[in-house]
Design a protein around this motif. Structure first.
Motif, PDB file in Angstrom:
ATOM      1  N   GLY A 141       0.646  -1.011   0.023  1.00 10.67           N
ATOM      2  CA  GLY A 141       0.011  -0.066   0.098  1.00 10.67           C
ATOM      3  C   GLY A 141       0.956   1.398  -0.013  1.00 10.67           C
ATOM      4  N   PHE A 142       2.039   1.204   0.353  1.00 10.92           N
ATOM      5  CA  PHE A 142       2.970   2.303   0.186  1.00 10.92           C
ATOM      6  C   PHE A 142       4.354   2.027  -0.315  1.00 10.92           C
ATOM      7  N   PRO A 143       4.239   1.792  -1.815  1.00 13.62           N
ATOM      8  CA  PRO A 143       5.442   1.417  -2.486  1.00 13.62           C
ATOM      9  C   PRO A 143       6.486   2.717  -2.533  1.00 13.62           C
ATOM     10  N   VAL A 144       7.740   2.032  -2.556  1.00 13.68           N
ATOM     11  CA  VAL A 144       9.027   2.783  -2.411  1.00 13.68           C
ATOM     12  C   VAL A 144       9.473   3.091  -3.715  1.00 13.68           C
ATOM     13  N   ASP A 145       9.906   4.076  -4.273  1.00 11.19           N
ATOM     14  CA  ASP A 145      10.603   4.209  -5.393  1.00 11.19           C
ATOM     15  C   ASP A 145      11.955   3.528  -5.667  1.00 11.19           C
ATOM     16  N   ASP A 146      12.108   2.974  -6.536  1.00 10.36           N
ATOM     17  CA  ASP A 146      13.233   1.825  -6.738  1.00 10.36           C
ATOM     18  C   ASP A 146      14.541   2.716  -6.674  1.00 10.36           C
ATOM     19  N   ALA A 147      14.669   3.836  -6.931  1.00 11.61           N
ATOM     20  CA  ALA A 147      15.856   4.482  -7.338  1.00 11.61           C
ATOM     21  C   ALA A 147      16.269   5.065  -5.829  1.00 11.61           C
ATOM     22  N   GLU A 148      15.350   5.485  -5.012  1.00 14.34           N
ATOM     23  CA  GLU A 148      15.291   5.751  -3.489  1.00 14.34           C
ATOM     24  C   GLU A 148      15.628   4.566  -2.762  1.00 14.34           C
ATOM     25  N   LEU A 149      14.961   3.544  -2.875  1.00 12.24           N
ATOM     26  CA  LEU A 149      15.335   2.243  -2.110  1.00 12.24           C
ATOM     27  C   LEU A 149      16.722   1.950  -2.539  1.00 12.24           C
ATOM     28  N   ARG A 150      17.301   2.059  -3.768  1.00 13.91           N
ATOM     29  CA  ARG A 150      18.561   1.387  -3.873  1.00 13.91           C
ATOM     30  C   ARG A 150      19.564   2.514  -3.446  1.00 13.91           C
ATOM     31  N   GLU A 151      19.220   3.788  -3.155  1.00 18.66           N
ATOM     32  CA  GLU A 151      20.339   4.809  -2.696  1.00 18.66           C
ATOM     33  C   GLU A 151      20.343   4.507  -1.317  1.00 18.66           C
ATOM     34  N   HIS A 152      19.376   4.191  -0.465  1.00 17.47           N
ATOM     35  CA  HIS A 152      19.398   4.002   0.898  1.00 17.47           C
ATOM     36  C   HIS A 152      20.317   2.587   1.293  1.00 17.47           C
ATOM     37  N   ILE A 153      19.712   1.488   0.595  1.00 14.71           N
ATOM     38  CA  ILE A 153      20.639   0.217   0.775  1.00 14.71           C
ATOM     39  C   ILE A 153      21.982   0.571   0.366  1.00 14.71           C
ATOM     40  N   THR A 154      22.387   1.023  -0.566  1.00 13.01           N
ATOM     41  CA  THR A 154      24.030   1.312  -0.952  1.00 13.01           C
ATOM     42  C   THR A 154      24.502   2.188   0.194  1.00 13.01           C
ATOM     43  N   ALA A 155      24.142   3.122   0.537  1.00  9.13           N
ATOM     44  CA  ALA A 155      24.590   3.737   1.926  1.00  9.13           C
ATOM     45  C   ALA A 155      24.878   3.150   2.786  1.00  9.13           C
ATOM     46  N   ALA A 156      23.616   2.198   3.230  1.00  8.74           N
ATOM     47  CA  ALA A 156      24.071   1.490   4.542  1.00  8.74           C
ATOM     48  C   ALA A 156      24.978   0.490   4.251  1.00  8.74           C
ATOM     49  N   ALA A 157      24.992  -0.252   3.064  1.00 13.70           N
ATOM     50  CA  ALA A 157      25.996  -1.336   2.700  1.00 13.70           C
ATOM     51  C   ALA A 157      27.628  -0.648   2.851  1.00 13.70           C
ATOM     52  N   ARG A 158      27.677   0.530   2.364  1.00  8.22           N
ATOM     53  CA  ARG A 158      28.662   1.217   2.695  1.00  8.22           C
ATOM     54  C   ARG A 158      29.433   1.582   3.879  1.00  8.22           C
ATOM     55  N   ARG A 159      28.357   1.812   4.864  1.00  6.57           N
ATOM     56  CA  ARG A 159      28.597   2.207   6.129  1.00  6.57           C
ATOM     57  C   ARG A 159      29.155   0.689   6.882  1.00  6.57           C
ATOM     58  N   SER A 160      28.399  -0.459   6.698  1.00  3.41           N
ATOM     59  CA  SER A 160      28.681  -1.786   7.192  1.00  3.41           C
ATOM     60  C   SER A 160      28.102  -2.933   6.332  1.00  3.41           C
ATOM     61  N   PHE A 161      28.722  -3.835   5.938  1.00  2.79           N
ATOM     62  CA  PHE A 161      28.084  -4.998   5.610  1.00  2.79           C
ATOM     63  C   PHE A 161      28.775  -6.171   6.279  1.00  2.79           C
ATOM     64  N   HIS A 162      27.836  -7.058   7.049  1.00  2.00           N
ATOM     65  CA  HIS A 162      28.525  -7.945   8.191  1.00  2.00           C
ATOM     66  C   HIS A 162      27.490  -9.139   8.034  1.00  2.00           C
ATOM     67  N   PRO A 163      27.353 -10.041   7.018  1.00  2.00           N
ATOM     68  CA  PRO A 163      26.189 -11.185   7.034  1.00  2.00           C
ATOM     69  C   PRO A 163      26.665 -12.136   8.185  1.00  2.00           C
TER      70      PRO A 163
END
Length: 301
Positions: A191-213
């Motif tokens: 009911g509240f879709p997120v723009d793909d480009a915005e989603l990708r931007e947020h995920i990329t920024a988080a992964a740059r900050r830290s990625f620790h699977p």
């Protein structure tokens, strides 16, 4: 900033107690599985600040910029799942109790005696554990898109579990971003879709900050191993708000209903069209019951 709390290093963001004679009431925000403190929507943080609150966010242990626990090894999720389904105990590298102790120790380090505790998904489980461990320090509890952990609750949709348990095609940033875009689109709010480009931007920024699977796997084990919380919630006596998406494919709405039913006096708010994320439209609807819940709990105390 880095704080030493519960014997480990925890990354914390604190909006501060304010400059007036009366300190602002504190709201502790606890994020979910594998998610960093930057996952809290800025609009939500600012709305709480504008409402007169001191907002404290933390990276849970093993994630983000907080201390990692790689020395504890990588758990076998398949074996743990089998034991869980058989009703057998699951041993985790650390427990949700420990993560709740981390959160309380962060409050100690900041000199905060009492706080409103708000948790999302796994963060809601940790928030429940905080309230169970130290109810005298919890002004109110808010459990969002979370669960009591009861064994008989419905599970995530199969297509969501396939994405959740899959791995990125590679360790490079584009592969990691692609993987998490797929995941968030699978669990997102229809009911509240997120723009793909915005989603990708947020995920990329988080992964740059830290990625620790590896930390995500250990956190998953802590969730699976916490099998007694459901029965303990009946003893909770703190003002509680349970918010859950009616279209959540990862933690179905029945889990929110169950949590609210187990906690005496808890109020359940279901949001139509909300999945397992916090897009702007969901944040707007979440704040409508949340801020009055915080104010009412303060008045009652």
């Amino acid at each position: 900033m880095k704080l030493r709390a519960n014997g480990i290093d925890i990354e914390v963001e604190d909006s501060g107690p304010g400059s007036g004679a009366q300190p602002r009431p504190a709201v502790l925000l606890i994020m979910g599985l594998g998610m960093q403190l930057v996952a809290w929507p800025p609009a939500m943080v600012q709305a709480l600040i504008d409402a007169g609150y001191r907002v404290i966010r933390l990276d849970n242990r093993d994630i983000g910029l907080s201390q990692k626990f790689d020395h504890l090894g990588q758990p076998n999720l398949v074996w743990a799942s089998i034991r869980y389904k058989l009703g057998l105990a699951v041993k985790a590298p650390y427990a949700l109790h420990d993560m709740a102790a981390d959160a309380l120790a962060v409050l100690d380090a900041l000199g905060v005696q009492k706080a409103h505790v708000v948790g999302v998904s796994m963060g809601g489980m940790i928030a429940q554990r905080v309230a169970l461990a130290a109810p005298e320090r919890v002004l109110s509890l808010t459990s969002i898109m979370s669960s009591s952990g009861a064994r008989d609750l419905p599970q995530a949709a199969p297509h969501v579990m396939r994405v959740l348990l899959s791995r990125p095609a590679g360790k490079d940033l584009p592969s990691v971003t692609d993987h998490y875009v797929r995941l968030f689109k699978a669990i997102g709010s229809p009911g509240f879709p997120v723009d793909d480009a915005e989603l990708r931007e947020h995920i990329t920024a988080a992964a740059r900050r830290s990625f620790h699977p590896a930390g995500v796997l250990r956190q998953m084990m802590a969730i699976v191993a916490d099998h007694r919380r459901a029965s303990e919630l009946a003893g909770l006596r703190v003002p509680t708000l349970v918010v859950h998406g009616k279209a959540d494919p990862l933690v179905p709405f029945a889990c929110g209903e169950d949590t609210a039913r187990r906690i005496r006096g808890a109020r359940l708010v279901g949001i139509e069209g909300m999945g397992h994320d916090l897009p702007k439209g969901v944040v707007d609807r979440l704040l409508e019951p949340l801020i009055p819940h915080l104010k009412a709990a303060e008045a009652a105390s």
